[in-house]
Design an enzyme around this catalytic site. Structure first.
Site, PDB file in Angstrom:
ATOM      1  N   GLY A  90       0.723  -1.295   0.095  1.00 59.93           N
ATOM      2  CA  GLY A  90       0.423  -0.094   0.016  1.00 59.93           C
ATOM      3  C   GLY A  90       1.209   1.261  -0.088  1.00 59.93           C
ATOM      4  N   GLY A  93      -1.017   8.988   2.371  1.00 56.32           N
ATOM      5  CA  GLY A  93      -0.451   9.982   2.777  1.00 56.32           C
ATOM      6  C   GLY A  93       0.300  10.061   3.294  1.00 56.32           C
ATOM      7  N   LYS A 113       3.860  -0.284   8.169  1.00 55.97           N
ATOM      8  CA  LYS A 113       4.077   0.675   7.451  1.00 55.97           C
ATOM      9  C   LYS A 113       4.748   2.220   7.748  1.00 55.97           C
ATOM     10  CE  LYS A 113       0.060   3.603   6.962  1.00 55.97           C
ATOM     11  NZ  LYS A 113      -1.178   4.364   7.350  1.00 55.97           N
ATOM     12  N   ASP A 206      -8.643   9.901  12.290  1.00 52.43           N
ATOM     13  CA  ASP A 206      -8.179  10.003  10.592  1.00 52.43           C
ATOM     14  C   ASP A 206      -8.870   8.851   9.675  1.00 52.43           C
ATOM     15  OD1 ASP A 206      -6.933  11.294   7.902  1.00 52.43           O
ATOM     16  OD2 ASP A 206      -5.170   9.468   8.002  1.00 52.43           O
TER      17      ASP A 206
END
Lengths: 997, 198
Positions: A90, A93, A113, A206
């Site tokens: 993935g 942002g 991540k 978020d």
């Protein structure tokens, strides 16, 4: 405090770094620092040094970003701490997401991540650590766990999370063409997960579709929320995500951002910000588009974007949907498996209000929590009225007034002037006139706007009315369905009752116990069935029961060593005794003062019933213990194996003094385990049955063997002496044999395969459970007297011998008239085979033990299905109940006697009064006055020669004394029916009418 | 049918109109009307004061057995044994309970389910249920039954088996007990609500 200030500076710095122009940075700092000059100076100093370091502000073009986001140092195969990067899965942002393999302490696949450069790793990690404990406490199946965080060798923060292989929520819904209802159901789960996090003190900050992945678990869609705790750790406000306009996915976040987040109110974010984001998610799920146009928001400058989020009212979902292009509408509808017009209709109304309530600019007006949003959706799904509603007139006006405050103020001032106008000077009047023109114009404007508002409100009201009407229609339909279901279940419940499946009856009727707010549909049938399900007097634990001789106590044993002594009336437990290990049964001594139980380990315990104190613990001989009729002796079997063969054992019956525990003698000789022992009623003989297929008769005083009874083909399970001790009944697993006690000779055996046997108290009859029947035999001749259809496992005579009870594998207990064989009562309630059964001494109670582990006590005389009033045999015609419902009257024509008017007490079922008719007078009908004091009785005169009634009277009779108060002679034939008018409720009334026919 | 003053014994009226034997009569709750159910297959409602027929319903049963009529507690409806589907004679006849509007005589409900002629129909005191008893003829001994219906929807809610020819039933004033003189004995069916467990 210092830390907070540092955080402040860092966050602002980080945010400002990402801005594109110096102008924007200035504006950003104006807002964010709120006149805190010191703070601003510090941030600016940082920015300055950053600029000097050569990384010029605003220089982060999309190309540059791309290169930064794919640093060569962290490629697939790279090892980051214990994590080996396997595959990039993935790109968001904030950075890249990899599937990685954790190598230690356990091997597992995780998602890793890596945050893009520009964040202060130390701060990020520090913030993450601060929230780590709270994150660890989050344990929800719909929330992906964040395992770990750290810094890469290149100094970038990374997060390690549960690997979720799913599709973003909205894409999933479209792919699967989920209907609006299915979408809502899925969304409710998302809300509940968010609520869980909120309860643990974690705000997501978020929420967006890419953070809500849906996986399929079997065939069930299962949403998972990602990135909890990460936005906070990144110190994310608006800043990090707004600026990389080249990437549409990067602009994702502002679309879901709450107005207070857009205000960059860094510390004012609370759980309601997530509610707003959920509102946007829901908006998108329903309409296929976000409240604000993606294009518009993308193109807008930073300030314009913030303004839009803070100020612009989005269109209601239904409106928004209808403004989309035809192509979009068609696609979106197809994705929801609906035609276009229907989707618009579905959205219109309550769904609009729910979404708009979640999207309120002012968070005070939003749903206060994710769960209350979920609850409202659920209300919508179950067709209940939702909490959200279209804005009220007052609210609309307030909003209108806020917007047009200056105009309204002028209008009000001018209006005041006009009122005062008559008293002011001409000059003022001139001024006023000039102003008036202005005011009128303003007023007209205001009125026009108000009219628009009014129109809109009417729209909303109409919509609401339509929805209300629809809801009412649905409610009526549901009512009807409920009633249909109720009726169907009542019928099923009765069928289940007839099949003795009482637990099913219970399940069926319990469905209709009204919950709060539901209509109570229950009536006579429900309460009748409910009573049937609870027709036993008591339910106790255990699978063996004995009743004390005085009937006051019950003892139960559960085969696991638990012996409980209870009050027979109330079931109140007096003692819970522990017989060391598994013991079969517990029973009272003949005087009722002691309680004995085998302990299963080859011993017997005796307790005092009064105190629960253990009196004796006899070891070596725990099989089938039994008291002698006078209670002075206790006998039990003992088996001693030679260790080679279980069946090759030496057995003996040991006999103790039941008071002192002193062993008196042993009866030796049998070679198999002792399965049953019985004393003769006179106490002189002792019999034992064994696995060696013999019955031995012993002298109960000396232990000397008198007879060995041979002839059984199986283990001898049951023994009983006749009351006069002349005969002995024995049963193996199939055959009942009758023996002469004196000679030891077999008198006869009963045909068929028997499971149980019982001797009647007078010794004249035998009852057996044979071949699926309860059979009653003549104990002298062996002739079969009755064969009653009941596949029973247990039988017992009442102590007066008049009744016989049987417990069956069909889960019923039946009571029979032992003389006539007539079935008297059936009890249901045991979910399994009834293995033991026993009457109380007075015969009023019946105890049954089932291998379901329950013992139930029943009123042996009364059928749960219907009480039968006494002396009603013969033709009986009832009339109404007494006004207090305590009595019932009727006419009885008993066989071989004349007519009478009887009154029964309904509590006891007993007859209270009876008034006989004159001889030759037929009583044919009965009516009662509303106060119950008088009966009207219709008579008929029978002419035997004509074989018909030749006349009839109506008589008014005192219901207490039977006195004839009045006679109406009028009918030429028998009086068929007589009723009293309901008017004269009091005796004084002279308006009581009698109608007869 | 004759009407008397119960206290004075004065004969108030003789109501004539039915062509055959009158099975059953019932006062309206306010006592102003009297309904009668006759073997001629007609239910008539009479004004008690005036002694005249105010309503005639022709869809009632014509069984040779007992027929029955009952007012609802609010006086707005009448329930009675209705004309059976089949020939209406003998044990094979299907018993039916009908509910009529007591003002207009319109048939509102037809309660089907009894396999024998309906001998008694009563409303529960709250008017929400109708109980009916069926029994055909002496030879159908034991085949009779009592049924409880939803008075609003006409749905069959409970069947209590084991009755005989022509038995009668009655609700206790609180509606919790139902008495039936079926089977030559009087039986009491108890539906008193059990105390709720705390």
């Amino acid at each position: 405090m210092m830390a907070t200030a540092m955080t402040d500076i860092q966050e602002l710095y980080g945010a400002a770094l990402d801005l594109q122009s110096a102008e924007e940075i200035a504006r950003f700092l104006d807002t964010a620092c709120r006149g805190d000059a010191k703070l601003r100076a510090q941030v600016e100093a940082l920015l300055d040094s950053h600029r000097r370091a050569g990384n010029f502000l605003g220089g982060t073009s999309s190309n540059e970003l791309a290169t930064i986001d794919r640093p060569k140092s962290e490629n697939v195969g790279t090892l980051i701490g214990p994590y080996k990067l396997l595959e990039q899965i993935g790109e968001g942002g904030m950075g890249l997401v990899y599937m990685a393999e954790q190598q230690r302490p356990m091997r597992r696949l995780v998602a890793l991540k890596i945050i893009k450069p520009g964040m202060d790793s130390k701060q990020v990690i520090a913030r993450f650590e601060a929230e780590r404990q709270a994150l660890a406490m989050m344990d929800h199946p719909n929330i992906a766990k964040v395992h770990d965080a750290g810094t890469t060798e290149t100094g970038r923060p990374y997060f390690v999370m549960e690997l979720v292989r799913g599709i973003p929520l909205n894409e999933f819904c479209d792919q699967k063409r989920l209907t609006v209802r299915e979408r809502l159901q899925l969304f409710v789960q998302v809300c509940q997960a968010v609520q869980h996090a909120h309860q643990k003190g974690i705000i997501h900050r978020d929420l967006k579709p890419t953070n809500v992945l849906v996986t399929m678990a079997d065939t069930v869609a299962f949403p998972k929320l990602l990135d909890f705790g990460i936005a906070k750790a990144l110190g994310q406000s608006l800043t990090d995500s707004t600026l990389h306009t080249g990437y549409s996915q990067l602009v994702g976040t502002p679309l879901y951002m709450s107005p207070e987040q857009a205000e960059m109110n860094l510390f004012g974010v609370d759980t309601r910000s997530d509610v707003y984001s959920l509102g946007v998610l829901l908006y998108e799920l329903l309409t296929g588009t976000t409240p604000f146009d993606k294009e518009k928001l993308t193109k807008a400058s930073f300030d314009e974007m913030r303004r839009i989020i803070r100020e612009d009212e989005p269109l209601r979902p239904s409106r928004r949907f209808s403004t989309l292009g035809a192509q979009a509408i068609s696609t979106i509808s197809q994705h929801r498996s609906l035609d276009e017009r229907r989707l618009s209709k579905i959205l219109c109304g309550e769904l609009d209000w729910i979404v708009m309530k979640a999207l309120e600019k002012d968070r005070v007006r939003r749903y206060e929590s994710a769960s209350s949003l979920a609850a409202d959706i659920q209300r919508y799904l179950s067709d209940e009225p939702v909490l959200a509603c279209p804005p009220t007139t007052m609210y609309r006006f307030q909003k209108f007034a806020r917007k047009h405050r200056p105009v309204l103020a002028t209008a009000a001032a001018i209006a005041l002037c006009l009122i005062l106008g008559t008293t002011v000077s001409a000059w003022q009047a001139v001024r006023a006139t000039t102003a008036e023109a202005q005011a009128n114009a303003n007023e007209q404007k205001a009125v026009a706007s108000a009219a628009v508002a009014e129109e809109k409100e009417q729209d909303a009201r109409k919509e609401r009315d339509e929805v209300k009407a629809l809801n009412e229609k649905l409610a009526a339909k549901e009512q009807q369905l409920q009633r249909t279901l109720y009726a169907a279940n009542m019928k099923l419940a009765k069928v289940a009752w007839e099949e003795s499946a009482v637990h099913q009856v219970q399940e069926l009727i319990e469905q209709h116990r009204p919950k709060t707010g539901e209509q109570d549909l229950r009536g006579f049938e429900w309460h009748y069935l409910h009573r049937l399900c609870h027709s036993e007097l008591l339910t106790l634990k255990g699978n063996y029961v004995d009743i004390s001789p005085d009937g006051k106590l019950l003892v139960t044993a559960d085969g696991r060593g638990n012996v409980r002594l209870c009050m027979a009336q109330t079931g109140q437990e007096l003692f819970a005794l522990k017989g060391d290990i598994y013991g079969g049964r517990a029973f009272f001594s003949p005087d009722g003062k002691r309680l004995a139980s085998s302990t299963g380990d080859g011993g017997v315990k005796v307790w005092d019933v009064q105190t629960g104190k253990e009196l004796l613990h006899l070891t070596g001989g725990g099989r089938e213990p039994v008291f002698s009729p006078d209670g002075k002796l206790l006998a039990a079997g003992q088996s001693i194996g030679d260790g080679t063969n279980k069946n090759n054992v030496a057995s003996k019956v040991r006999v103790w003094n039941a008071e002192t525990g002193q062993e008196l003698f042993t009866c030796n000789g049998q070679t198999g385990e002792i399965w049953c022992i019985a004393f003769s009623p006179d106490g002189k003989r002792l019999a034992s049955g064994s696995k060696d297929k013999t019955v031995r008769i012993w002298d109960a005083l000396t232990g000397q063997e008198l007879h060995t009874l041979k002839g059984h083909d199986g283990y001898v399970e049951y023994l009983a002496f006749a009351p006069d001790a002349s005969r002995l009944v024995s049963l193996d697993d199939r055959t009942v044999k009758i023996w002469d006690v004196k000679t030891g000779g077999e008198i006869f055996s009963l045909p068929g395969r028997s499971r149980r046997a019982a001797v009647s108290p007078d010794g004249k009859r035998l009852a057996t459970a044979t071949d699926g029947f309860v059979k009653i035999w003549d104990a002298q001749t062996g002739d079969e007297i009755h064969s009653l259809s009941h596949a029973s496992y247990s039988i017992a005579f009442s102590r007066d011998g008049k009744r016989l009870a049987s417990g069956s594998g069909d889960r019923t207990v039946k009571v029979w008239d032992a003389m006539t064989g007539q079935e008297l009562v059936t009890f249901k309630g045991h979910p399994n085979v009834v293995m033991g059964i026993l009457f109380s001494l007075d015969g009023t109670r019946l105890a049954s033990a089932s291998n379901d582990g329950t013992v139930k006590v029943w009123d042996s005389t009364t059928s749960p299905e219907a009480r039968t009033l006494s002396q009603t045999a013969g033709a009986t015609r009832i009339t109404s109940f007494s006004p207090d419902g305590q009595r019932l009257a009727g006419i009885v024509r008993a066989p071989n006697s004349g007519y009478s008017i009887n009154t029964w007490n309904l509590k006891t079922g007993e007859m209270i009064r009876t008034f006989g008719a004159k001889s030759g007078e037929g009583l044919l009908c009965l009516g009662a006055s509303p106060d119950g004091r008088q009966f009207a009785v219709g008579t008929g005169k029978w002419d035997t020669t004509k074989n018909d009634y030749v006349g009839g009277d109506v008589k008014i009779v005192d219901s207490q004394t039977g006195d004839e108060l009045r006679i109406f002679k009028a009918h030429s034939t028998a009086v068929n029916r007589v009723v009293l008018s309901p008017e004269g409720k009091t005796q004084a009334s002279c308006d009581v009418r009698v109608a007869s026919t | 049918m004759k009407l008397w003053n119960a206290l004075t014994g004065e004969l108030l009226n003789t109501l004539k109109g039915h062509t055959r034997f009158v099975n059953d009569i019932a006062f309206s709750p306010d006592g102003k009307r009297l309904a009668s159910h006759s073997r001629d297959g007609v239910v008539k409602v009479w004004d008690v004061e005036a002694g005249r027929v105010v309503l005639t319903i022709t869809s009632a049963t014509m069984l040779p057995d007992r027929g029955s009529i009952s007012f609802s507690p609010d006086g707005k409806r009448l329930a009675g044994s209705g004309r059976a589907v089949s020939s209406g004679v003998g044990p094979g006849a299907l018993g039916e309970v009908k509910v009529w509007d007591a003002q207009t005589g319109d048939e509102l409900l037809s309660l089907k389910g009894h396999s024998l002629g309906v001998s008694c129909v009563v409303y529960s005191p709250d008017g929400k249920r109708i109980a009916s008893a069926s029994g055909g003829a002496a030879q159908a001994l034991g085949a009779g039954e009592v049924k409880v219906w939803d008075a609003e929807t006409g749905k069959d809610l409970l069947t209590l088996k084991g009755g005989v020819f022509g038995h009668r039933i009655a609700f206790s004033p609180d509606g919790h007990l139902l008495a039936s003189d079926s089977g030559g004995t009087v039986k009491i069916y108890d539906a008193t609500p059990l105390p709720e467990k705390p």
